[in-house]
Motif scaffolding. Sequence first.
Motif, short mmCIF file in Angstrom:
data_model
loop_
_atom_site.label_atom_id
_atom_site.label_comp_id
_atom_site.label_asym_id
_atom_site.label_seq_id
_atom_site.Cartn_x
_atom_site.Cartn_y
_atom_site.Cartn_z
N GLY A 117 0.86 -1.27 -0.03
CA GLY A 117 -0.08 -0.01 0.11
C GLY A 117 0.75 1.20 0.21
O GLY A 117 0.53 2.21 -0.64
N MET A 118 2.05 1.22 0.52
CA MET A 118 2.69 2.41 0.83
C MET A 118 3.49 2.72 -0.47
O MET A 118 3.78 3.78 -1.18
CB MET A 118 3.91 2.03 1.93
CG MET A 118 3.61 2.19 3.38
SD MET A 118 2.79 3.66 4.03
CE MET A 118 1.05 3.09 3.76
N LEU A 119 3.89 1.57 -1.16
CA LEU A 119 4.25 1.65 -2.48
C LEU A 119 3.09 2.26 -3.46
O LEU A 119 3.47 3.29 -4.19
CB LEU A 119 4.77 0.31 -3.28
CG LEU A 119 4.88 0.09 -4.82
CD1 LEU A 119 6.11 1.09 -5.08
CD2 LEU A 119 5.44 -1.20 -5.18
N HIS A 145 -10.52 4.91 8.14
CA HIS A 145 -10.60 4.78 6.61
C HIS A 145 -8.96 5.16 6.41
O HIS A 145 -8.36 6.15 6.99
CB HIS A 145 -11.70 5.78 6.22
CG HIS A 145 -11.70 6.09 4.68
ND1 HIS A 145 -10.64 6.57 3.92
CD2 HIS A 145 -12.72 5.22 3.91
CE1 HIS A 145 -11.13 6.12 2.51
NE2 HIS A 145 -12.33 5.48 2.45
N PRO A 146 -8.53 4.37 5.38
CA PRO A 146 -7.04 4.41 5.13
C PRO A 146 -6.57 5.94 4.70
O PRO A 146 -5.61 6.22 4.60
CB PRO A 146 -6.94 3.32 3.90
CG PRO A 146 -8.27 3.40 3.46
CD PRO A 146 -9.36 3.43 4.43
N ALA A 147 -7.56 6.58 3.87
CA ALA A 147 -7.21 7.48 2.92
C ALA A 147 -6.04 8.55 3.56
O ALA A 147 -4.97 8.81 3.02
CB ALA A 147 -8.29 8.43 2.27
N GLY A 148 -6.47 9.15 4.64
CA GLY A 148 -5.61 10.17 4.98
C GLY A 148 -4.33 9.84 5.69
O GLY A 148 -3.27 10.38 5.39
N GLN A 149 -4.53 8.69 6.63
CA GLN A 149 -3.11 8.57 7.35
C GLN A 149 -2.38 7.65 6.18
O GLN A 149 -0.90 7.93 6.40
CB GLN A 149 -3.69 7.49 8.59
CG GLN A 149 -4.53 6.50 8.28
CD GLN A 149 -4.24 5.06 7.99
OE1 GLN A 149 -2.88 4.73 7.68
NE2 GLN A 149 -5.09 4.06 7.64
N VAL A 150 -2.70 7.05 5.14
CA VAL A 150 -1.93 6.52 4.36
C VAL A 150 -1.34 7.21 3.42
O VAL A 150 -0.15 7.31 3.20
CB VAL A 150 -2.64 5.27 3.71
CG1 VAL A 150 -1.57 4.67 2.55
CG2 VAL A 150 -3.09 4.13 4.51
#
Length: 439
Positions: A117-119, A145-150
């Motif tokens: 995901g980081m990639l 929810h992943p959007a902001g923190q990822v």
Amino acid sequence: MAGDGAGMSDPFQLPASRDEIRAIQSRRKRAAFERAQRAGWYAGKLDGIDPDRLDDPEEWAKIPILDKDILRQWSHREFMDRLCIVDNTDIAEYWRSGGSTGKPVFYPRTFADVDYGMLSWRRAWGVTETPPGELAHICFPIGVHPAGQVWARGAHGAGVGVLWAGAGNAMPTRVQLDLIENIRPTVLVGMPSFALHMANIADAEGIDLRESSITRIITAAESLSDAKREKLSRDWGAEVYDVFGMSEAGLMGGEGHAHDGIHIWTDMYFIETVDEQTLEPLNDERPGMLLVTPLVTGHATPFLRWNSGDIVSLHDGGATGHRYADLFPMIRHAHRTAGFFKVRGINVNHTDFEDFIFADPKVNDFQVVLTTAESGLEDVLLRLELKRGAEATEAVDALRFRIRQAFELAVATEVLPNGELGKDFEKFMKAPRFVDRRV
């Protein structure tokens, strides 16, 4: 990376060619298929499919399509029992599904899923040509929810600094505007509706965002129509880039500077389009339903042929001349959704109506509320916030006339003080611009 089962020797490097991508896809499709064979929901559903022939479109099309309606029938425990194939000790975190309606789904992610995901998020900075050393103001919701923190975590791998502002319910919009003025980030990253809301609040406060430090806006998580893009660019004086992803997969791709479509990381996500009615494969420039198979982010929940709900067309390439465009094909959204309201026998598509309203330079923001009058008739109330300095009666009368011409619909109107709608919208992940209160 652990658990890949196939792939590049250095996963933080782009593939060398499209030929290499095809080879990567072949290996990773097989690995994804074998993971799915371990999931309870797929028991019996993959029998008779030859894993050695998955590159044959006819063989691949035998795999059943999975969609959110199936998932929402289950409790979280049922979801985990039927689709999760790893132990709790292998789960790094959970990602909440997006959307403003319906029951959310919480997807477990392994440590390998998060690494990939980081990639995928790091590549978003590359495709938008955001160089190291930029400072990004992240105004996505920051939480499960992943959007902001990822986005924020992924930026570090690309050498981009971040302000973890979050959405308006975490940090008030006026405070965020002060932060932009004082710290002077160069990139705004968030949902288009919140970026528009920030512009509306700024206008009410007499702040000209065209003079701010923001030169680039990166949006995701909502449809970005031409009208929204133009309004964002006009209000912020910035270039607007769109990227595309989903909780079920990850950040899947983004625009280059030609802004002519989303380049999809096809070494990480296998995509296809099918006819909306017959489900027959299309995989060409005809609009169809987008199916996604995560190739490297499905170690915990192996989704095959996930129905994203998006209507897109596939294109071999576009006009952006950089490595991402050379390597990765594009999708173009049809900007069609199932969202519409039917009132007095008239069907009005949400996207069409939203684009129509936002094309009016005198309108800052709006909300449509459907109600039932005491007489039993259906009423449409258009709540409006107008650009500072606009003459309300003239602007509203002209808008109502154009709505009647375009949609054959008579609407009542209410002009609100600027920022009033934002107080309501900030309570939600996605702005509820269409509210049905009919009885």
